[in-house]
Design an enzyme around this catalytic site. Structure first.
Site, PDB file in Angstrom:
ATOM      1  CG  HIS A 152      -3.368  -5.310   2.126  1.00 28.54           C
ATOM      2  ND1 HIS A 152      -2.672  -4.655   1.771  1.00 28.54           N
ATOM      3  CD2 HIS A 152      -3.960  -6.050   1.681  1.00 28.54           C
ATOM      4  CE1 HIS A 152      -3.152  -5.197   0.626  1.00 28.54           C
ATOM      5  NE2 HIS A 152      -3.416  -6.024   0.629  1.00 28.54           N
ATOM      6  CG  ASP A 195      -2.032  -0.922   0.994  1.00 25.65           C
ATOM      7  OD1 ASP A 195      -2.532  -1.870  -0.111  1.00 25.65           O
ATOM      8  OD2 ASP A 195      -2.322  -2.065   2.036  1.00 25.65           O
TER       9      ASP A 195
HETATM   10  N1  LIG Z   1      -0.686  -8.339   2.059  1.00 26.83           N
HETATM   11  C1  LIG Z   1      -0.706  -7.971   0.712  1.00 26.83           C
HETATM   12  O1  LIG Z   1      -0.720  -6.718  -0.023  1.00 26.83           O
HETATM   13  C2  LIG Z   1      -1.159  -9.337  -0.560  1.00 26.83           C
HETATM   14  C3  LIG Z   1      -0.633  -8.887  -2.101  1.00 26.83           C
HETATM   15  C4  LIG Z   1      -1.026  -9.396  -3.005  1.00 26.83           C
HETATM   16  C5  LIG Z   1      -1.299 -10.861  -2.664  1.00 26.83           C
HETATM   17  N2  LIG Z   1      -1.657 -11.322  -1.572  1.00 26.83           N
HETATM   18  C6  LIG Z   1      -1.856 -12.311  -0.679  1.00 26.83           C
HETATM   19  O2  LIG Z   1      -1.329 -13.658  -0.869  1.00 26.83           O
HETATM   20  C7  LIG Z   1      -2.262 -14.481  -1.576  1.00 26.83           C
HETATM   21  C8  LIG Z   1      -1.567 -15.327  -1.972  1.00 26.83           C
HETATM   22  O3  LIG Z   1      -1.144 -14.844  -3.511  1.00 26.83           O
HETATM   23  P1  LIG Z   1      -0.715 -15.359  -5.182  1.00 26.83           P
HETATM   24  O4  LIG Z   1      -0.374 -14.863  -6.186  1.00 26.83           O
HETATM   25  O5  LIG Z   1       0.950 -15.957  -4.515  1.00 26.83           O
HETATM   26  O6  LIG Z   1      -1.258 -16.814  -4.873  1.00 26.83           O
HETATM   27  P2  LIG Z   1      -1.265 -17.750  -5.880  1.00 26.83           P
HETATM   28  O7  LIG Z   1      -2.446 -19.035  -6.100  1.00 26.83           O
HETATM   29  O8  LIG Z   1      -0.040 -17.919  -6.872  1.00 26.83           O
HETATM   30  O9  LIG Z   1       0.108 -19.609  -4.678  1.00 26.83           O
HETATM   31  C9  LIG Z   1      -0.484 -19.506  -3.149  1.00 26.83           C
HETATM   32  C10 LIG Z   1       0.375 -20.682  -3.240  1.00 26.83           C
HETATM   33  O10 LIG Z   1       0.215 -21.200  -1.910  1.00 26.83           O
HETATM   34  C11 LIG Z   1       0.289 -22.224  -1.333  1.00 26.83           C
HETATM   35  N3  LIG Z   1      -0.903 -22.805  -0.954  1.00 26.83           N
HETATM   36  C12 LIG Z   1      -2.112 -22.980  -0.713  1.00 26.83           C
HETATM   37  N4  LIG Z   1      -1.811 -23.793   0.400  1.00 26.83           N
HETATM   38  C13 LIG Z   1      -1.475 -24.255   0.732  1.00 26.83           C
HETATM   39  C14 LIG Z   1      -0.516 -24.634   2.513  1.00 26.83           C
HETATM   40  N5  LIG Z   1      -1.544 -25.879   3.063  1.00 26.83           N
HETATM   41  N6  LIG Z   1       0.774 -24.844   2.468  1.00 26.83           N
HETATM   42  C15 LIG Z   1       1.673 -24.110   1.591  1.00 26.83           C
HETATM   43  N7  LIG Z   1       1.453 -23.680   0.441  1.00 26.83           N
HETATM   44  C16 LIG Z   1       0.112 -23.661   0.368  1.00 26.83           C
HETATM   45  C17 LIG Z   1      -0.079 -22.962  -3.347  1.00 26.83           C
HETATM   46  O11 LIG Z   1      -0.167 -24.738  -3.537  1.00 26.83           O
HETATM   47  C18 LIG Z   1       0.061 -21.735  -4.089  1.00 26.83           C
HETATM   48  O12 LIG Z   1       1.318 -22.539  -4.517  1.00 26.83           O
HETATM   49  C19 LIG Z   1      -3.674 -14.648  -1.758  1.00 26.83           C
HETATM   50  O13 LIG Z   1      -4.097 -14.543  -0.505  1.00 26.83           O
HETATM   51  C20 LIG Z   1      -2.980 -12.705  -2.355  1.00 26.83           C
HETATM   52  O14 LIG Z   1      -4.621 -11.992  -2.008  1.00 26.83           O
HETATM   53  C21 LIG Z   1      -1.860 -10.159  -0.482  1.00 26.83           C
HETATM   54  O1  LIG Z   2      -6.360  -7.352  -4.043  1.00 26.08           O
HETATM   55  C1  LIG Z   2      -5.632  -8.162  -4.101  1.00 26.08           C
HETATM   56  O2  LIG Z   2      -6.390  -9.114  -3.933  1.00 26.08           O
HETATM   57  C2  LIG Z   2      -4.415  -8.776  -3.646  1.00 26.08           C
HETATM   58  C3  LIG Z   2      -3.625  -8.064  -2.670  1.00 26.08           C
HETATM   59  O3  LIG Z   2      -3.992  -7.241  -1.190  1.00 26.08           O
HETATM   60  C4  LIG Z   2      -3.190  -6.144  -3.337  1.00 26.08           C
HETATM   61  O4  LIG Z   2      -3.067  -5.242  -2.117  1.00 26.08           O
HETATM   62  O5  LIG Z   2      -2.872  -5.941  -4.530  1.00 26.08           O
END
Ligand SMILES: NC(=O)c1ccc[n+]([C@@H]2O[C@H](COP(=O)([O-])OP(=O)(O)OC[C@H]3O[C@@H](n4cnc5c(N)ncnc54)[C@H](O)[C@@H]3O)[C@@H](O)[C@H]2O)c1
Ligand SMILES: O=C(O)C[C@H](O)C(=O)O
Length: 339
Positions: A200, A173
């Site tokens: 967030h 953010d």
């Molecule tokens: N905090 C933030 O600012 C922010 C930003 C972007 C994304 N996110 C969040 O991050 C998360 C992941 O996003 P992504 O794009 O990498 O998703 P993705 O689906 O590409 O990857 C997630 C990974 O987690 C693994 N996984 C699922 N369950 C699991 C478990 N029990 N143990 C270990 N690994 C496990 C999957 O196999 C996969 O490889 C989402 O929830 C997304 O919303 C948060």
């Molecule tokens: O927007 C989302 O779901 C992923 C993450 O929290 C973001 O801010 O990009």
């Protein structure tokens, strides 16, 4: 040191030191995902990381084999999803970064991920509480406003909760807020430090532009705030069903990890915004809140107050606090009902 120099320029204002003074094992849970892979890459390029432990329910060892060929000093190991794997992965970890969980598709809110991600985070938090109770836990998995309280409740139930060592990663953010203002003001985004407080998701993300000396008015201000609050949706829409932000998030996660390692290794004055167990609004029933946090060898050193805000920003904060309270209690309730 070509790789390390490349990484410092990727991370902008945060240049990597080339000397690590302590052993620093960093574990990534969800390492084979859209965030996990580039995050693992950036951590492999960071000389402060001495051991990189990569766990996923699918593909951890493959990502580890790939990343391990990069010619930096750290040791890399991948782990399969069995009891021995997660135990070995977490044992001795100083930092655990958790991007494991499903991402959004267009039309979804982060809260729509709760039903799937709450139990993923709860179970990984149990493993952390069992195998590395003193590690710093960095929660990326959404909805962060609920997954952080979920992790705290798990640690509390096992008697190992240390509020100074649990962080919801809200760095993206702040990264967005500085980038978006630089586009409007034609400034260097790396030099822009915009405070973003709250949580967030949508209205809980509150940019405090006034403290950075920028003055936007009317529709330009509203559009800026909306873009920071819904920057994630911009990416979800553009990816059109293929997930949410991964590359910018990997950068943000690597930056936060680097800051924690710097602070753990004795550097003073390291400040990052983060969603933490915070005293700032506990009197209003809001147990967790993101503001600037000074990091130290034991995690949270000092939580900075929000500071002076305009009337408009106070209005944003009021909405934020109301939403946050619901998101937090949803996470707490989940663990109580599904221990
Ligand atoms: N905090 C933030 O600012 C922010 C930003 C972007 C994304 N996110 C969040 O991050 C998360 C992941 O996003 P992504 O794009 O990498 O998703 P993705 O689906 O590409 O990857 C997630 C990974 O987690 C693994 N996984 C699922 N369950 C699991 C478990 N029990 N143990 C270990 N690994 C496990 C999957 O196999 C996969 O490889 C989402 O929830 C997304 O919303 C948060
Ligand atoms: O927007 C989302 O779901 C992923 C993450 O929290 C973001 O801010 O990009």
């Amino acid at each position: 040191m070509f790789a390390a120099r490349s990484a410092s320029s990727i991370l902008g204002r945060r240049a990597f030191s080339t000397t690590a003074r302590l052993d620093s094992k960093v574990a990534v849970l969800g390492a084979a995902g859209g965030i996990g892979q580039p995050l693992s890459l950036l951590l492999k390029l960071n000389p402060r990381v001495t051991d990189l432990a990569l766990y996923d329910i699918k593909g951890g060892p493959g990502v580890a084999a790939d990343v391990s060929h990069i010619n930096t000093k750290s040791k890399v190991k991948g782990y399969a999803p069995d009891a021995a794997g997660i135990k070995e992965c977490l044992t001795g970890a100083e930092i655990v970064v958790i991007p494991a969980g499903v991402p959004r598709k267009p039309g979804m809110t982060r809260d729509d991920l709760f039903n799937t991600n709450a139990s993923i985070v709860r179970d990984l938090a149990k493993a952390c509480a069992d195998h590395c109770p003193k590690a710093n836990i960095l929660i990326i998995a959404n909805p962060v406003n609920s997954t952080v309280p979920i992790t705290a409740e798990v640690f509390k139930s096992k008697g190992v909760y240390d509020p100074k060592r649990l962080f919801g990663v809200t760095t993206l953010d702040v990264v967005r807020a500085s980038r978006f203002i630089s586009e409007l003001k034609n400034t260097d985004p790396a030099q822009e430090a915009i405070l973003v407080v709250g949580g967030h998701s949508g209205a809980t993300i509150v940019p405090v532009l006034s403290q950075a000396g920028h003055n936007l008015e009317g529709s330009e201000r509203d559009a800026y705030v909306n873009r920071v609050q819904f920057g994630g949706d911009e990416v979800v829409k553009a990816k059109d069903g293929a997930g949410s932000a991964t590359l910018s998030m990997a950068m943000a996660g690597a930056r936060f990890t680097e800051s924690l390692l710097k602070a753990a290794q004795g550097e003073k004055g390291v400040i990052e915004p983060s969603f933490v167990d915070s005293p700032l609004y506990k009197d209003q029933g809001v147990e967790y809140f993101a503001s600037n946090v000074e990091l130290g060898p034991n995690g949270v050193e000092k939580i900075h107050p929000v500071g002076k805000v305009t009337e408009y920003e106070q209005g944003l904060l009021d909405v934020c606090l109301k939403d946050l309270k619901g998101n937090i209690s949803k996470g707490v309730k989940f663990v109580k009902e599904n221990p």
